[in-house]
Design a protein around this motif. Sequence first.
Motif, PDB file in Angstrom:
ATOM      1  N   THR A 115     156.368  44.673  52.926  1.00  0.00           N
ATOM      2  CA  THR A 115     156.408  44.488  51.658  1.00  0.00           C
ATOM      3  C   THR A 115     157.693  45.351  50.991  1.00  0.00           C
ATOM      4  O   THR A 115     157.432  46.464  50.821  1.00  0.00           O
ATOM      5  CB  THR A 115     155.132  45.110  51.036  1.00  0.00           C
ATOM      6  OG1 THR A 115     154.409  44.002  51.610  1.00  0.00           O
ATOM      7  CG2 THR A 115     155.190  45.413  49.473  1.00  0.00           C
ATOM      8  N   ASP A 116     158.922  45.144  49.906  1.00  0.00           N
ATOM      9  CA  ASP A 116     159.657  46.479  49.169  1.00  0.00           C
ATOM     10  C   ASP A 116     160.414  46.067  50.276  1.00  0.00           C
ATOM     11  O   ASP A 116     160.617  45.248  51.478  1.00  0.00           O
ATOM     12  CB  ASP A 116     159.032  46.776  48.448  1.00  0.00           C
ATOM     13  CG  ASP A 116     158.450  46.549  47.584  1.00  0.00           C
ATOM     14  OD1 ASP A 116     158.611  45.404  46.346  1.00  0.00           O
ATOM     15  OD2 ASP A 116     157.286  47.268  47.189  1.00  0.00           O
ATOM     16  N   ASN A 117     160.768  47.856  50.594  1.00  0.00           N
ATOM     17  CA  ASN A 117     161.934  48.347  51.508  1.00  0.00           C
ATOM     18  C   ASN A 117     160.807  48.571  52.495  1.00  0.00           C
ATOM     19  O   ASN A 117     161.083  49.585  53.187  1.00  0.00           O
ATOM     20  CB  ASN A 117     162.392  48.877  50.992  1.00  0.00           C
ATOM     21  CG  ASN A 117     162.191  50.013  50.373  1.00  0.00           C
ATOM     22  OD1 ASN A 117     160.804  49.967  49.721  1.00  0.00           O
ATOM     23  ND2 ASN A 117     162.661  51.527  50.596  1.00  0.00           N
ATOM     24  N   SER A 118     159.477  48.610  52.594  1.00  0.00           N
ATOM     25  CA  SER A 118     158.271  49.099  53.723  1.00  0.00           C
ATOM     26  C   SER A 118     158.012  47.906  54.950  1.00  0.00           C
ATOM     27  O   SER A 118     158.558  45.965  54.548  1.00  0.00           O
ATOM     28  CB  SER A 118     157.656  48.860  52.650  1.00  0.00           C
ATOM     29  OG  SER A 118     157.271  50.543  52.094  1.00  0.00           O
ATOM     30  N   GLU A 144     153.536  51.022  60.253  1.00  0.00           N
ATOM     31  CA  GLU A 144     153.792  50.939  59.074  1.00  0.00           C
ATOM     32  C   GLU A 144     155.171  52.162  59.349  1.00  0.00           C
ATOM     33  O   GLU A 144     155.126  52.904  59.804  1.00  0.00           O
ATOM     34  CB  GLU A 144     153.595  51.411  57.658  1.00  0.00           C
ATOM     35  CG  GLU A 144     154.303  50.956  56.063  1.00  0.00           C
ATOM     36  CD  GLU A 144     152.786  51.731  55.061  1.00  0.00           C
ATOM     37  OE1 GLU A 144     153.730  51.389  53.884  1.00  0.00           O
ATOM     38  OE2 GLU A 144     152.239  52.416  55.762  1.00  0.00           O
ATOM     39  N   HIS A 176     158.401  52.946  56.571  1.00  0.00           N
ATOM     40  CA  HIS A 176     158.636  53.252  54.583  1.00  0.00           C
ATOM     41  C   HIS A 176     159.976  53.983  54.450  1.00  0.00           C
ATOM     42  O   HIS A 176     160.742  54.412  55.588  1.00  0.00           O
ATOM     43  CB  HIS A 176     157.151  53.095  53.923  1.00  0.00           C
ATOM     44  CG  HIS A 176     156.992  54.837  54.652  1.00  0.00           C
ATOM     45  ND1 HIS A 176     157.879  55.767  54.328  1.00  0.00           N
ATOM     46  CD2 HIS A 176     156.210  55.183  54.492  1.00  0.00           C
ATOM     47  CE1 HIS A 176     157.145  56.752  54.394  1.00  0.00           C
ATOM     48  NE2 HIS A 176     156.028  56.194  55.321  1.00  0.00           N
ATOM     49  N   THR A 208     164.113  43.090  55.390  1.00  0.00           N
ATOM     50  CA  THR A 208     163.708  43.627  54.138  1.00  0.00           C
ATOM     51  C   THR A 208     163.807  43.822  52.474  1.00  0.00           C
ATOM     52  O   THR A 208     164.813  42.943  52.489  1.00  0.00           O
ATOM     53  CB  THR A 208     164.041  45.930  54.114  1.00  0.00           C
ATOM     54  OG1 THR A 208     164.997  45.696  53.541  1.00  0.00           O
ATOM     55  CG2 THR A 208     163.613  46.147  55.504  1.00  0.00           C
TER      56      THR A 208
END
Length: 286
Positions: free
Chosen positions: A161-164, A240, A242, A277
């Motif tokens: 998700t996005d840059n995570s 996770e 992030h 990412t």
Amino acid sequence: LVAILSVGCTHDTPEPTPEPMPEDYSAFEVTIENTTRSTVTFSVEPKDLETEYLCVIYEKADADEYTREEFLLEAIFMEVNEEASAKGKTFVEYMSEVVDRGKVEDAKFSGLNIGAEYYIIVFGVDAENGYRASTKMVKKEFATEGVSKVVCDFRVSTEVTDNSVFFSVNPTDEKISWYLCTMPVEQYNYYVVDEDGHQMSEDYFYEYYFQQDIYALLGGGMSESEVAEALIHEGALSLEAHGLKENTDYYFLIAGLIADEEGIVICTDVQRGEYTTGDAARSNMT
């Protein structure tokens, strides 16, 4: 470098040098009592309890490169002299502190390599003659314990998700401990693949990355138990990461571990996966 055993002894006036012994005479009996992945426990019993002697440990492969005993002795004395200089002492001053006398029991060398072959090397020295060797060298061979590989497959799925990225980890052995790390493919290649990089093995790079994570968390004020809890996991788990670089190819590495009083060691194959990412996450604030 050579490691030296020193248990402390008193230094009385040496007795006259004895007559040469027969070729098959052994001035010392060295007994290996126990080995682990990183230590050896042993005893040394000199035939003459008044003989001062030096006891060191040497990797077998390195020692076997010397074709004659005097060449190996010279190498050992050179390393001892370097250690003396590093401590601001002369060779004789340092030797007077590290030589032993009499029977030594339950002696230990630690910090050894896993599954490696070594010699414990013992020889008498003459304090009145500048601590030159006064007996034939005794070499006792041993090997530290290795690690038996455990068969465990890590099923890892990623959701970006996005840059995570969210990792869902499901090991086939629910009781095995494991560590997962992630890094840009470019960084991995520099350490493992590129000819102008470090050219580490993947296992070594995984261990290196693990150590860097440990040092970073310890440097940030965490205790050792907190670091272990943060980095070492067991069973199925979701993690996770992030704040990653946006629009970048990443690898993740994961392997099973043995973590005990002797330290941490890989016990499975290192597995690698890849993901990419997206754009950096944007704030919802207006």
